[in-house]
Design a protein around this motif. Structure first.
Motif, PDB file in Angstrom:
ATOM      1  N   ASN A  40       0.820  -1.210   0.000  1.00  0.00           N
ATOM      2  CA  ASN A  40       0.000   0.000   0.000  1.00  0.00           C
ATOM      3  C   ASN A  40       0.854   1.260   0.000  1.00  0.00           C
ATOM      4  N   ARG A  41       2.005   1.211   0.638  1.00  0.00           N
ATOM      5  CA  ARG A  41       2.905   2.361   0.658  1.00  0.00           C
ATOM      6  C   ARG A  41       3.397   2.679  -0.752  1.00  0.00           C
ATOM      7  N   ARG A  42       3.785   1.643  -1.501  1.00  0.00           N
ATOM      8  CA  ARG A  42       4.225   1.859  -2.892  1.00  0.00           C
ATOM      9  C   ARG A  42       3.095   2.415  -3.739  1.00  0.00           C
ATOM     10  N   MET A  43       1.878   1.851  -3.579  1.00  0.00           N
ATOM     11  CA  MET A  43       0.741   2.340  -4.354  1.00  0.00           C
ATOM     12  C   MET A  43       0.385   3.776  -3.965  1.00  0.00           C
ATOM     13  N   TYR A  44       0.468   4.104  -2.677  1.00  0.00           N
ATOM     14  CA  TYR A  44       0.166   5.463  -2.221  1.00  0.00           C
ATOM     15  C   TYR A  44       1.111   6.476  -2.854  1.00  0.00           C
ATOM     16  N   PHE A  45       2.419   6.211  -2.794  1.00  0.00           N
ATOM     17  CA  PHE A  45       3.383   7.166  -3.329  1.00  0.00           C
ATOM     18  C   PHE A  45       3.281   7.281  -4.849  1.00  0.00           C
ATOM     19  N   PHE A  46       2.960   6.191  -5.529  1.00  0.00           N
ATOM     20  CA  PHE A  46       2.743   6.257  -6.970  1.00  0.00           C
ATOM     21  C   PHE A  46       1.515   7.115  -7.279  1.00  0.00           C
ATOM     22  N   ALA A  47       0.431   6.883  -6.548  1.00  0.00           N
ATOM     23  CA  ALA A  47      -0.806   7.637  -6.783  1.00  0.00           C
ATOM     24  C   ALA A  47      -0.628   9.106  -6.440  1.00  0.00           C
ATOM     25  N   SER A  48       0.120   9.421  -5.412  1.00  0.00           N
ATOM     26  CA  SER A  48       0.327  10.832  -5.078  1.00  0.00           C
ATOM     27  C   SER A  48       1.244  11.507  -6.090  1.00  0.00           C
ATOM     28  N   LYS A  49       2.185  10.770  -6.650  1.00  0.00           N
ATOM     29  CA  LYS A  49       3.087  11.327  -7.666  1.00  0.00           C
ATOM     30  C   LYS A  49       2.335  11.640  -8.954  1.00  0.00           C
ATOM     31  N   TYR A  50       1.437  10.744  -9.363  1.00  0.00           N
ATOM     32  CA  TYR A  50       0.683  10.898 -10.612  1.00  0.00           C
ATOM     33  C   TYR A  50      -0.790  11.209 -10.351  1.00  0.00           C
ATOM     34  N   SER A  51      -1.085  11.962  -9.294  1.00  0.00           N
ATOM     35  CA  SER A  51      -2.476  12.231  -8.928  1.00  0.00           C
ATOM     36  C   SER A  51      -3.222  13.016 -10.015  1.00  0.00           C
ATOM     37  N   ASP A  52      -2.545  13.923 -10.702  1.00  0.00           N
ATOM     38  CA  ASP A  52      -3.213  14.677 -11.771  1.00  0.00           C
ATOM     39  C   ASP A  52      -3.639  13.749 -12.905  1.00  0.00           C
ATOM     40  N   PHE A  53      -2.758  12.846 -13.272  1.00  0.00           N
ATOM     41  CA  PHE A  53      -3.080  11.900 -14.342  1.00  0.00           C
ATOM     42  C   PHE A  53      -4.201  10.954 -13.920  1.00  0.00           C
ATOM     43  N   LEU A  54      -4.152  10.458 -12.684  1.00  0.00           N
ATOM     44  CA  LEU A  54      -5.200   9.561 -12.189  1.00  0.00           C
ATOM     45  C   LEU A  54      -6.542  10.277 -12.124  1.00  0.00           C
ATOM     46  N   THR A  55      -6.536  11.538 -11.726  1.00  0.00           N
ATOM     47  CA  THR A  55      -7.773  12.310 -11.691  1.00  0.00           C
ATOM     48  C   THR A  55      -8.354  12.449 -13.090  1.00  0.00           C
ATOM     49  N   LYS A  56      -7.498  12.745 -14.048  1.00  0.00           N
ATOM     50  CA  LYS A  56      -7.957  12.874 -15.430  1.00  0.00           C
ATOM     51  C   LYS A  56      -8.474  11.530 -15.948  1.00  0.00           C
ATOM     52  N   TYR A  57      -7.785  10.447 -15.616  1.00  0.00           N
ATOM     53  CA  TYR A  57      -8.159   9.101 -16.059  1.00  0.00           C
ATOM     54  C   TYR A  57      -9.518   8.699 -15.490  1.00  0.00           C
ATOM     55  N   SER A  59     -11.821  10.692 -14.263  1.00  0.00           N
ATOM     56  CA  SER A  59     -12.883  11.664 -14.513  1.00  0.00           C
ATOM     57  C   SER A  59     -13.810  11.210 -15.635  1.00  0.00           C
ATOM     58  N   TYR A  60     -13.325  10.376 -16.554  1.00  0.00           N
ATOM     59  CA  TYR A  60     -14.175   9.856 -17.617  1.00  0.00           C
ATOM     60  C   TYR A  60     -15.260   8.938 -17.064  1.00  0.00           C
ATOM     61  N   MET A  61     -15.032   8.363 -15.887  1.00  0.00           N
ATOM     62  CA  MET A  61     -16.011   7.484 -15.249  1.00  0.00           C
ATOM     63  C   MET A  61     -16.839   8.215 -14.207  1.00  0.00           C
ATOM     64  N   GLY A  62     -16.582   9.507 -14.013  1.00  0.00           N
ATOM     65  CA  GLY A  62     -17.336  10.283 -13.038  1.00  0.00           C
ATOM     66  C   GLY A  62     -16.736  10.271 -11.651  1.00  0.00           C
ATOM     67  N   PHE A  63     -15.442   9.962 -11.537  1.00  0.00           N
ATOM     68  CA  PHE A  63     -14.759   9.926 -10.248  1.00  0.00           C
ATOM     69  C   PHE A  63     -13.643  10.953 -10.204  1.00  0.00           C
ATOM     70  N   ILE A  85     -19.974  16.187 -17.231  1.00  0.00           N
ATOM     71  CA  ILE A  85     -19.566  14.972 -16.515  1.00  0.00           C
ATOM     72  C   ILE A  85     -19.985  15.022 -15.046  1.00  0.00           C
ATOM     73  N   ALA A  86     -20.179  16.206 -14.494  1.00  0.00           N
ATOM     74  CA  ALA A  86     -20.597  16.326 -13.095  1.00  0.00           C
ATOM     75  C   ALA A  86     -22.040  15.892 -12.887  1.00  0.00           C
ATOM     76  N   LYS A  87     -22.795  15.787 -13.965  1.00  0.00           N
ATOM     77  CA  LYS A  87     -24.193  15.380 -13.859  1.00  0.00           C
ATOM     78  C   LYS A  87     -24.344  13.877 -13.667  1.00  0.00           C
ATOM     79  N   ILE A  88     -23.272  13.131 -13.874  1.00  0.00           N
ATOM     80  CA  ILE A  88     -23.326  11.678 -13.717  1.00  0.00           C
ATOM     81  C   ILE A  88     -23.499  11.356 -12.244  1.00  0.00           C
ATOM     82  N   SER A  89     -24.481  10.581 -11.942  1.00  0.00           N
ATOM     83  CA  SER A  89     -24.735  10.174 -10.566  1.00  0.00           C
ATOM     84  C   SER A  89     -24.189   8.764 -10.383  1.00  0.00           C
ATOM     85  N   VAL A  90     -23.070   8.655  -9.716  1.00  0.00           N
ATOM     86  CA  VAL A  90     -22.395   7.377  -9.554  1.00  0.00           C
ATOM     87  C   VAL A  90     -22.653   6.833  -8.159  1.00  0.00           C
TER      88      VAL A  90
END
Length: 103
Positions: A40-57, A59-63, A85-90
């Motif tokens: 989880n530590r490795r996944m956390y640091f990877f996700a925090s490093k690429y958080s902008d890309f993950l957010t963009k990725y 966002s197509y699903m409404g997250f 995209i904000a109108k999607i109710s997930v």
């Protein structure tokens, strides 16, 4: 930078595997906690490093991907932006009036 550019030029083969695991973990559990274990530590640091890309990725699903460095948590949450995209109710169930009164 597009997803294809990240995938082909930015990510190494190990980071590609880690990206897949991060995405699957977020979709399955919603949270990645930094201090749980080494994986989880490795996944956390990877996700925090690429958080902008993950957010963009996601966002197509409404997250939206939220990183709390103080708490050590990466969280997948419903998109709170504006636009179409904000109108999607997930993951939300809209109750009828009678159901609301009974509950």
């Amino acid at each position: 930078m597009t997803a294809d550019e990240y995938w082909s030029s930015t990510f190494t083969s190990q980071e590609k595997l880690l990206f897949q695991r991060v995405c699957r973990t977020l979709l399955k559990k919603t949270f990645i906690v930094r201090d749980k274990d080494d994986d989880n530590r490795r996944m956390y640091f990877f996700a925090s490093k690429y958080s902008d890309f993950l957010t963009k990725y996601f966002s197509y699903m409404g997250f939206d991907v939220s990183v709390s460095k103080d708490a050590g948590v990466v969280m997948l949450q419903n998109y709170t932006g504006t636009g179409e995209i904000a109108k999607i109710s997930v993951n939300k169930y809209l109750f009828k009036k009678t159901e609301t009164i009974v509950l």
